[in-house]
Design a protein around this motif. Structure first.
Motif, mmCIF file in Angstrom:
data_model
loop_
_atom_site.group_PDB
_atom_site.id
_atom_site.type_symbol
_atom_site.label_atom_id
_atom_site.label_comp_id
_atom_site.label_asym_id
_atom_site.label_seq_id
_atom_site.Cartn_x
_atom_site.Cartn_y
_atom_site.Cartn_z
ATOM 1 N N UNK A 1 -23.537 68.443 -36.876
ATOM 2 C CA UNK A 1 -21.953 67.841 -37.173
ATOM 3 C C UNK A 1 -22.794 65.493 -37.365
ATOM 4 N N UNK A 2 -23.180 65.567 -37.392
ATOM 5 C CA UNK A 2 -23.899 64.608 -37.582
ATOM 6 C C UNK A 2 -23.963 64.352 -39.002
ATOM 7 N N UNK A 3 -24.929 65.446 -39.520
ATOM 8 C CA UNK A 3 -24.768 65.417 -40.913
ATOM 9 C C UNK A 3 -23.072 65.450 -41.951
ATOM 10 N N UNK A 4 -22.215 66.214 -41.050
ATOM 11 C CA UNK A 4 -21.194 65.944 -41.912
ATOM 12 C C UNK A 4 -20.090 64.894 -41.559
ATOM 13 N N UNK A 5 -20.342 63.881 -40.302
ATOM 14 C CA UNK A 5 -19.940 63.186 -40.065
ATOM 15 C C UNK A 5 -20.921 61.783 -41.505
ATOM 16 N N UNK A 6 -21.414 62.191 -41.670
ATOM 17 C CA UNK A 6 -22.570 60.666 -42.575
ATOM 18 C C UNK A 6 -22.050 60.851 -43.883
ATOM 19 N N UNK A 7 -21.444 62.539 -43.993
ATOM 20 C CA UNK A 7 -21.166 62.722 -45.611
ATOM 21 C C UNK A 7 -19.014 62.250 -45.293
ATOM 22 N N UNK A 8 -18.840 62.401 -44.143
ATOM 23 C CA UNK A 8 -17.191 61.986 -44.555
ATOM 24 C C UNK A 8 -17.675 60.445 -44.619
ATOM 25 N N UNK A 9 -18.461 59.443 -43.820
ATOM 26 C CA UNK A 9 -18.629 57.955 -43.647
ATOM 27 C C UNK A 9 -18.768 57.263 -44.899
ATOM 28 N N UNK A 10 -19.449 57.921 -45.568
ATOM 29 C CA UNK A 10 -20.166 57.661 -46.681
ATOM 30 C C UNK A 10 -19.119 57.605 -48.235
ATOM 31 N N UNK A 11 -17.991 58.892 -48.267
ATOM 32 C CA UNK A 11 -17.399 59.221 -48.681
ATOM 33 C C UNK A 11 -15.462 57.979 -48.508
ATOM 34 N N UNK A 12 -16.186 57.763 -46.724
ATOM 35 C CA UNK A 12 -14.687 56.705 -46.862
ATOM 36 C C UNK A 12 -15.558 55.068 -47.114
#
Length: 146
Positions: free
Chosen positions: A119-130
């Protein structure tokens, strides 16, 4: 084994994406999560005795990662480090729970300790995209609180 390869593929992708496209908070978070995942992989007990007792090396690693992300939550303007800090807090609680219930099922312990990392890796991807989106919309994205 396939699950491990998939995770390290996701870890590598999210880390590279954050390093190339993210701001300083995303880069620090990515390097912290990357180092933590590899340290945990190296610290796990030998096969046959894994997760039958508290994985002390992984617990220490998780607490260290939690500390870095807590600092990032306090100092950065981003909201995502707080989410990952909470996930890591839950992961640390899983380790502590095994201290109080040493007869716990090893597979449940292993799964509960590992799922937060996905979940942390997915959140990092979303955060970078944002972050990329904010740069595109506003031309800037302040990383640190004043």
């Amino acid at each position: 084994m396939t699950r491990h390869l998939l995770f390290f593929g996701l870890l590598t992708f999210s880390t590279l994406y954050a390093l190339i496209r993210g701001g300083r908070p995303e880069q620090i978070g990515a390097l912290t999560l990357f180092a933590g995942a590899w340290t945990s992989a190296l610290m796990v007990k030998p096969a046959g005795s894994r997760f039958y007792q508290v994985e002390t090396g992984i617990l220490v690693t998780d607490v260290a990662i939690w500390g870095v992300l807590l600092w990032l939550s306090i100092r950065s303007t981003r909201f995502w480090p707080l989410w990952i800090t909470a996930l890591l807090g839950a992961e640390v609680l899983v380790h502590i729970g095994v201290l109080f219930a040493p007869g716990s099922d090893w597979a449940a312990y292993m799964t509960a300790a590992a799922m937060w990392s996905w979940i942390a890796q997915v959140l990092l991807l979303v955060a970078t995209r944002r972050h990329c989106r904010r740069l595109r919309l506003w031309g800037a994205d302040a990383s640190w609180k004043s």
